[in-house]
Design a protein around this motif. Structure first.
Motif, PDB file in Angstrom:
ATOM      1  N   UNK A   1       0.834  -1.171   0.000  1.00 18.66           N
ATOM      2  CA  UNK A   1       0.000   0.000   0.000  1.00 18.66           C
ATOM      3  C   UNK A   1       0.889   1.248   0.000  1.00 18.66           C
ATOM      4  N   UNK A   2       0.413   2.259  -0.639  1.00 21.17           N
ATOM      5  CA  UNK A   2       1.142   3.516  -0.713  1.00 21.17           C
ATOM      6  C   UNK A   2       1.397   4.042   0.702  1.00 21.17           C
ATOM      7  N   UNK A   3       2.670   4.385   0.987  1.00 20.95           N
ATOM      8  CA  UNK A   3       3.043   4.938   2.275  1.00 20.95           C
ATOM      9  C   UNK A   3       3.311   3.913   3.356  1.00 20.95           C
ATOM     10  N   UNK A   7       9.634   4.469   0.199  1.00 19.60           N
ATOM     11  CA  UNK A   7       9.679   4.131  -1.226  1.00 19.60           C
ATOM     12  C   UNK A   7       8.375   3.583  -1.774  1.00 19.60           C
ATOM     13  N   UNK A   8       7.406   3.313  -0.919  1.00 23.53           N
ATOM     14  CA  UNK A   8       6.108   2.812  -1.387  1.00 23.53           C
ATOM     15  C   UNK A   8       5.279   4.013  -1.833  1.00 23.53           C
ATOM     16  N   UNK A   9       5.439   4.378  -3.107  1.00 23.20           N
ATOM     17  CA  UNK A   9       4.774   5.577  -3.609  1.00 23.20           C
ATOM     18  C   UNK A   9       3.505   5.285  -4.399  1.00 23.20           C
ATOM     19  N   UNK A  10       3.162   4.003  -4.525  1.00 19.05           N
ATOM     20  CA  UNK A  10       1.939   3.627  -5.239  1.00 19.05           C
ATOM     21  C   UNK A  10       1.445   2.275  -4.719  1.00 19.05           C
ATOM     22  N   UNK A  11       0.160   2.019  -4.874  1.00 20.82           N
ATOM     23  CA  UNK A  11      -0.387   0.707  -4.530  1.00 20.82           C
ATOM     24  C   UNK A  11       0.001  -0.285  -5.619  1.00 20.82           C
ATOM     25  N   UNK A  12       0.492  -1.446  -5.202  1.00 26.53           N
ATOM     26  CA  UNK A  12       0.845  -2.501  -6.152  1.00 26.53           C
ATOM     27  C   UNK A  12       0.260  -3.816  -5.659  1.00 26.53           C
ATOM     28  N   UNK A  13      -0.158  -4.635  -6.591  1.00 31.88           N
ATOM     29  CA  UNK A  13      -0.676  -5.947  -6.240  1.00 31.88           C
ATOM     30  C   UNK A  13       0.493  -6.898  -5.995  1.00 31.88           C
ATOM     31  N   UNK A  14       0.320  -7.767  -4.994  1.00 28.27           N
ATOM     32  CA  UNK A  14       1.296  -8.815  -4.732  1.00 28.27           C
ATOM     33  C   UNK A  14       1.081  -9.980  -5.684  1.00 28.27           C
ATOM     34  N   UNK A  15       1.993 -10.954  -5.649  1.00 28.58           N
ATOM     35  CA  UNK A  15       1.923 -12.081  -6.583  1.00 28.58           C
ATOM     36  C   UNK A  15       0.644 -12.896  -6.440  1.00 28.58           C
ATOM     37  N   UNK A  16       0.189 -13.109  -5.213  1.00 31.93           N
ATOM     38  CA  UNK A  16      -1.038 -13.891  -5.012  1.00 31.93           C
ATOM     39  C   UNK A  16      -2.234 -13.125  -5.556  1.00 31.93           C
ATOM     40  N   UNK A  17      -2.261 -11.838  -5.330  1.00 32.58           N
ATOM     41  CA  UNK A  17      -3.370 -11.023  -5.832  1.00 32.58           C
ATOM     42  C   UNK A  17      -3.364 -10.971  -7.361  1.00 32.58           C
ATOM     43  N   UNK A  18      -2.197 -10.912  -7.956  1.00 30.30           N
ATOM     44  CA  UNK A  18      -2.089 -10.912  -9.424  1.00 30.30           C
ATOM     45  C   UNK A  18      -2.577 -12.245  -9.988  1.00 30.30           C
ATOM     46  N   UNK A  19      -2.330 -13.327  -9.251  1.00 33.16           N
ATOM     47  CA  UNK A  19      -2.729 -14.661  -9.708  1.00 33.16           C
ATOM     48  C   UNK A  19      -4.205 -14.966  -9.437  1.00 33.16           C
ATOM     49  N   UNK A  20      -4.949 -14.022  -8.882  1.00 36.97           N
ATOM     50  CA  UNK A  20      -6.356 -14.228  -8.560  1.00 36.97           C
ATOM     51  C   UNK A  20      -7.102 -14.797  -9.768  1.00 36.97           C
ATOM     52  N   UNK A  21      -7.900 -15.814  -9.534  1.00 34.84           N
ATOM     53  CA  UNK A  21      -8.660 -16.551 -10.559  1.00 34.84           C
ATOM     54  C   UNK A  21      -7.764 -17.352 -11.485  1.00 34.84           C
TER      55      UNK A  21
END
Length: 81
Positions: A1-3, A7-21
């Motif tokens: 999550x941002x902040x 260095x976390x300047x944007x929300x990014x999906x993790x590998x498990x979330x990217x693999x959803x479905x």
């Protein structure tokens, strides 16, 4: 999550979330540290992830496939996992 960390300047999906479905292949699962094994087990059992810095869990539907060259039964008997 941002902040969530420096260095976390944007929300990014993790590998498990990217693999959803879909399917996530975990190579050399026998090398995974015990602490991460517990976290992965929670994801598999609860079908949800909580991104770093978030207070809310997100539901995921992922099929996990794992592989290793280690003899996991022998390592378990010896207390090596």
């Amino acid at each position: 999550m941002r902040g969530a960390f420096t260095g976390a300047d944007a929300n990014k999906k993790g590998l498990v979330e990217v693999a959803d479905s879909g399917t996530l292949f975990l190579d050399e699962i026998g090398e995974l540290p015990k602490e991460l094994q517990a976290k992965l087990l929670r994801v598999i059992q609860e079908h949800e992830v909580r991104p770093v810095g978030s207070t809310e869990a997100k539901a995921v539907k992922v099929r996990f496939i794992a592989a290793t060259h280690r003899d996991l039964k022998t390592r378990c008997r010896r207390g090596g996992l």
